[in-house]
Every structure is written in structure tokens, then in C-alpha cells.
Design an enzyme around this catalytic site. Structure first.
Site, PDB file in Angstrom:
ATOM      1  CB  SER A 186     -17.524  -2.760  51.220  1.00  0.00           C
ATOM      2  OG  SER A 186     -16.765  -3.349  50.588  1.00  0.00           O
ATOM      3  CE1 TYR A 234     -16.364  -4.219  56.753  1.00  0.00           C
ATOM      4  CE2 TYR A 234     -16.092  -4.597  53.981  1.00  0.00           C
ATOM      5  CZ  TYR A 234     -15.628  -3.610  55.069  1.00  0.00           C
ATOM      6  OH  TYR A 234     -15.587  -1.935  54.491  1.00  0.00           O
TER       7      TYR A 234
END
Length: 338
Positions: free
Chosen positions: A141, A166
Site C-alpha cells: 500500500s 495498517y
């Protein structure tokens, strides 16, 4: 044969459709969790020929519309079931898109990210190296860049200062993949996705949230008072890059180092948040009432992908403009949520 984890998710669904159109045999795996409306996941699977009533946890079912597709409901952290799936099928490459997504959700549900994004990822790595998988491609990501101030974001930038759990879990994936590549020669390629959007997108993403609020006549929340920008990347452009990496030969590292690589995959053209809102308003045909809010914890002001490496090694070049992509999403949204 290709194993796609997270097959009922946004990117996974589109990837399965594309791979099947290419004539590939695909096994889709997903735990069908309730992070967002499960009906959306079942609808995606329905388009792949998997009816909800067919699905039994842990059992592989065949598509009713494409003989090349099978699906199994299973969690990535299943230490008994997953090894059997990989060992008992002629899987050549793996694309891991299964993960607990969402920056903000990680603030309140940290253990979920450890179980899925780290424990589950290691379980899959174990299965891949033990079964001599030819190539494991996995989702990282743009969040790994954290508060990086160097623009555009390059794969050579430091990514050791994440600002959310995350992001930390995704950086952990990159490190773990490198270890397995180094120790066992497992070819691994990580893809740092940049703000993917399009039809069948996740309900927790900005485009979906804005359209849903506008539909209901509710105000939209504009964080950091609109002083943000994102490298919005249309789903078809993302899938094109992923398919090239899955189906083409990996570049050979001349220095003999571990067969592990990481690439940015994005549009390479950041858009200011307020311009994004105006584009949605124009396409949707409705003005939005805006509530200006402070920056949320774990968020970043800007993302901007340098995709030079992906273009060099795989010929990747996104082609969908923001106007075109938003229009396709809005058309889908108005049809699915009339």
C-alpha cells in the site's frame, strides 16, 4: 493456475474477471468477513458464477458460468485448510489481495490486522515456498510511505515511519516476503497500491461515501479542510498492471540478490481533494454540502506515485482519466443503489 486471495473484494473481483477473460484457470479464496456490507461481496461473486447458497465454508465450489473458476470460503490464517488448498491444486502463481483494509479501522480493531495481514500472510508464504510456487504477487500500500515529504513517492524512499497500524502491517508484508525470497528463493513482488477506485468499490472509500451522502441529501465530510491530495487510480489500470506482473516473466536481478521486488502502482497524477469533490458533483449532477474537518489520525496529506520502475520492467502506463473513471463509478453506483 492462479490462486487469488481476497477474490470477493474490490480488486480481487476485478482481477478474477480479467484473468478468466485471458483464459486462465483461477481459484478464488476469501473469508467473506463483515468489515463492510457482505451483500456487495456476494454480488461480486455472483458475477463470477458463484451463488451465495452454493458457498460452504472450507469447501471448494465451481462457478456456474465459467469452468475455469472455483471459489472457497476460507481465512488466510487457516493453518490446516490453506496448505491443503495450495498443495492439492496445480497452482503456479499466487496473488494475495486478502487483507484487513482501512487506515481508520485499524485505530479501533488492531488485533484484526495482526491476524489477517501478518499471521495470515506468513501462513500463505509458508504454503508458497513449500509448494514451490513460481511467483507470489501481493498487495502492499502507498500507506507505507507514512509522512514522507519527498514527492513523488519512490520505491527508494524511506518507509520506516508508518503513521497507522495498517501501514505498519503492509510494511511488515514487504519485509516478510523479502525474508522468504532470501531464505528459500521464493520469487515475491509487492505492489504499493495508490487509492484505487471504480465500479464495485469499497463502501468505506471516499468516492463511495461521497456519492452515498449526496444520494441521501446528507453532507460530506472533507478532512484536513480539503488540504489533501490523492493519486486516484482507476481499477482497470490497476488490474492491467497486476496481470502483467502475474503472467509475464520477472526481470532477472543481475546482482544475484533475493528475488524480491516492490513497485508503486498508481496513476502518477495526484488530484486535490476539493477538485475530486467538484468532479463527483459535476458527474453526479448534484452539489454536496461540505463539512470541513480536521485531519484524522493515521491519515496523510498527499500521495503521489512514481511508477518509473513499473513502466520500465513491465510497460505499465495508466490510461483512465479521473473524469472517465468517476463517470463509470457513478453510473454503476446509480444502477446498484437506485
Amino acid at each position: 493456475m492462479v490462486l487469488v486471495t481476497g477474490a470477493a473484494g474490490f480488486i480481487g473481483f476485478h482481477l478474477c474477471k480479467r484473468l478468466l477473460a485471458e483464459g486462465q484457470q483461477v481459484i478464488g479464496l476469501d473469508n467473506l468477513n463483515d468489515y463492510y456490507d457482505q451483500r456487495l461481496k456476494y454480488s461480486r461473486l455472483g458475477l463470477l458464477g458463484i451463488a451465495q447458497e452454493q458457498i460452504v465454508a472450507g469447501q471448494m465450489v465451481k462457478s456456474q458460468s465459467d469452468n475455469n473458476f472455483s471459489f472457497i470460503e476460507m481465512d488466510l490464517s487457516d493453518e490446516e485448510g490453506l496448505p491443503q488448498v495450495v498443495a492439492q491444486n496445480d497452482i503456479r502463481v499466487v496473488c494475495n489481495l486478502a487483507a484487513q483494509a482501512g487506515v481508520r479501522y485499524s485505530l479501533t480493531h488492531p488485533q484484526t490486522y495482526i491476524d489477517s495481514n501478518i499471521k495470515g500472510f506468513v501462513n500463505l508464504l509458508e504454503c508458497c515456498y513449500k509448494n514451490k510456487i513460481e511467483h507470489m504477487v501481493y498487495a502492499s500500500s502507498s500507506s507505507v510511505y507514512g509522512g514522507n515529504k519527498s514527492i513523488p513517492f519512490s520505491e527508494s524512499d524511506r518507509v520506516d515511519q508508518p503513521v497507522s497500524l495498517y501501514a505498519a502491517s503492509k510494511k511488515s508484508n514487504e519485509l516478510l516476503a523479502h525474508v522468504y525470497a532470501h531464505l528459500y528463493g521464493l520469487p515475491c513482488t509487492g505492489l504499493r497500491f495508490f487509492t484505487v477506485y471504480g465500479p464495485w468499490g469499497r463502501p468505506d472509500m471516499a468516492l463511495f461515501l461521497f456519492c452515498d451522502a449526496m444520494k441521501q441529501g446528507k453532507p460530506i465530510k472533507v478532512f484536513n479542510h480539503g488540504r489533501m491530495s490523492r493519486d486516484f487510480t482507476y481499477i482497470d489500470d490497476i488490474v492491467e498492471g497486476v496481470v502483467r506482473i502475474l503472467l509475464k516473466d520477472r526481470p532477472v536481478k543481475e546482482d544475484g540478490s533475493a528475488p524480491s521486488s516492490v513497485y508503486n502502482i498508481g496513476n502518477g497524477s495526484p488530484v486535490k481533494l476539493l477538485d475530486f469533490v467538484e468532479t463527483i458533483e459535476r458527474v453526479y449532477g448534484k452539489k454536496a454540502e461540505r463539512i470541513m474537518m480536521d485531519m484524522q489520525a493515521g491519515d496523510v496529506e498527499a500521495t503521489f506515485a512514481d511508477t518509473t520502475a513499473l513502466a520500465r520492467d513491465y510497460g505499465y502506463k495508466p490510461s483512465t482519466s479521473l473524469d472517465e473513471g468517476v463517470e463509470k463509478f457513478v453510473d454503476w453506483f446509480k444502477t446498484y443503489y437506485p
